[in-house]
Design an enzyme around this catalytic site. Structure first.
Site, mmCIF file in Angstrom:
data_model
loop_
_atom_site.group_PDB
_atom_site.id
_atom_site.type_symbol
_atom_site.label_atom_id
_atom_site.label_comp_id
_atom_site.label_asym_id
_atom_site.label_seq_id
_atom_site.Cartn_x
_atom_site.Cartn_y
_atom_site.Cartn_z
ATOM 1 N N MET A 1 47.810 -62.088 -24.601
ATOM 2 C CA MET A 1 48.656 -62.966 -24.733
ATOM 3 C C MET A 1 48.277 -63.843 -26.055
ATOM 4 O O MET A 1 46.878 -64.468 -25.854
ATOM 5 C CB MET A 1 48.508 -63.885 -23.517
ATOM 6 C CG MET A 1 49.164 -63.253 -22.065
ATOM 7 S SD MET A 1 48.729 -64.490 -20.708
ATOM 8 C CE MET A 1 46.973 -64.001 -20.401
ATOM 9 N N PHE B 1 45.087 -70.902 -23.026
ATOM 10 C CA PHE B 1 44.865 -70.421 -24.212
ATOM 11 C C PHE B 1 44.438 -68.931 -24.322
ATOM 12 O O PHE B 1 44.202 -68.319 -23.279
ATOM 13 C CB PHE B 1 43.886 -71.273 -25.167
ATOM 14 C CG PHE B 1 44.120 -72.646 -24.909
ATOM 15 C CD1 PHE B 1 45.275 -73.351 -25.747
ATOM 16 C CD2 PHE B 1 43.676 -73.652 -24.461
ATOM 17 C CE1 PHE B 1 45.771 -74.507 -25.783
ATOM 18 C CE2 PHE B 1 44.095 -74.974 -24.110
ATOM 19 C CZ PHE B 1 44.981 -75.454 -24.883
ATOM 20 N N GLY B 2 44.572 -68.468 -25.728
ATOM 21 C CA GLY B 2 44.432 -66.947 -25.916
ATOM 22 C C GLY B 2 43.743 -65.991 -24.962
ATOM 23 O O GLY B 2 42.416 -66.441 -24.697
ATOM 24 N N SER B 3 44.203 -64.891 -24.163
ATOM 25 C CA SER B 3 43.455 -64.374 -23.337
ATOM 26 C C SER B 3 44.236 -62.935 -23.002
ATOM 27 O O SER B 3 45.164 -62.579 -23.427
ATOM 28 C CB SER B 3 43.142 -65.260 -21.888
ATOM 29 O OG SER B 3 44.501 -65.917 -21.810
ATOM 30 N N ARG B 4 43.742 -62.433 -21.682
ATOM 31 C CA ARG B 4 44.602 -61.060 -21.444
ATOM 32 C C ARG B 4 44.542 -60.601 -19.880
ATOM 33 O O ARG B 4 43.618 -61.479 -19.206
ATOM 34 C CB ARG B 4 43.872 -59.899 -22.159
ATOM 35 C CG ARG B 4 42.782 -59.326 -21.783
ATOM 36 C CD ARG B 4 42.321 -58.255 -22.642
ATOM 37 N NE ARG B 4 41.930 -57.069 -22.172
ATOM 38 C CZ ARG B 4 41.140 -56.054 -22.495
ATOM 39 N NH1 ARG B 4 40.613 -56.359 -23.798
ATOM 40 N NH2 ARG B 4 40.814 -55.084 -21.802
#
Length: 228
Positions: free
Chosen positions: A108, A195-198
């Site tokens: 993401m 915030f940005g991660s997966r």
């Protein structure tokens, strides 16, 4: 299994309420100070434009789209997150299964919705959280070395599927709503990552994978696999 709907009629995720209110007040004070404190309005116009862009990104990030899958969920695995498929491979899963599994990873970015959905219908067997590092989420070792939470779900057919939320370089907070023993359903939120991660999904060998590397996914809409 009767599918339950526990969706809330909201457009902004509750995890973002404090962040959005605090950011709005901070930007309001900053811009008001520039407008009333400087005779030259050029700095104000520049900062105001940047503020609108930044706040727009925050609002976009905390969007909470109301989505219904709409199809038959038997043996279906849906994408737990918006993003891009960055890994499809057979791996040794050592935290719960202790055997070989097919891992599908969805990354993401900052512009994606960061709400996470349950990938399958079933009963929650185990929920765990592991402290760790905050490396960039797309790196291979992020699955095992980064801060993460895992949810194991047993489907009505008796198949166990794991969904693992992984923090990234910017993501410092993972929220997981799952509780052991509860029933869970596609269409329900599993959690949220700020915030940005997966999110990684671990599936049994022999599962039919229906996505490709680099493919964009829509949480709770894109079918990523079909269980045997």
């Amino acid at each position: 299994m009767v599918r339950l709907k526990k969706l809330k009629k909201i457009r902004i995720h509750r995890e973002g309420t404090h962040t959005l209110v605090g950011s709005f007040l901070l930007l309001l004070v900053l811009n008001a100070g520039l407008y009333f404190g400087l005779e030259c309005k050029i700095p104000f116009y520049i900062v105001a434009t940047i503020s609108l862009i930044v706040y727009g990104i925050l609002v976009n990030f905390f969007r909470c789209p109301i989505r219904l899958f709409g199809g038959d969920t038997e043996k279906v695995v849906v994408a737990p997150a918006d993003g891009k498929v960055v890994v499809i491979e057979e791996v040794e899963e050592t935290e719960y299964f202790h055997d070989r599994r097919i891992m599908v990873s969805i990354f993401m970015s900052l512009v994606n919705v960061h709400a996470n959905w349950y990938p399958v219908d079933g009963t929650i067997k185990k929920v765990g959280h592991q402290n760790g590092k905050f490396m960039k989420a797309w790196l291979p070792k992020a699955s095992t070395d980064n801060e993460r939470s895992m949810v194991v779900i047993e489907t009505p057919e008796g198949v166990e599927v794991m969904a693992r939320q992984i923090a990234g370089a910017m993501a410092r907070r993972i929220v997981t709503y799952a509780e052991p023993g509860e029933e869970c359903y596609i269409d329900e939120h599993m959690g949220f990552i700020k915030f940005g991660s997966r999110v990684d999904v671990y599936l049994p060998l022999g599962t039919e994978i229906l996505v490709k590397l680099g493919q964009l996914t829509t949480g709770n809409q894109t079918v990523i696999a079909k269980l045997k």
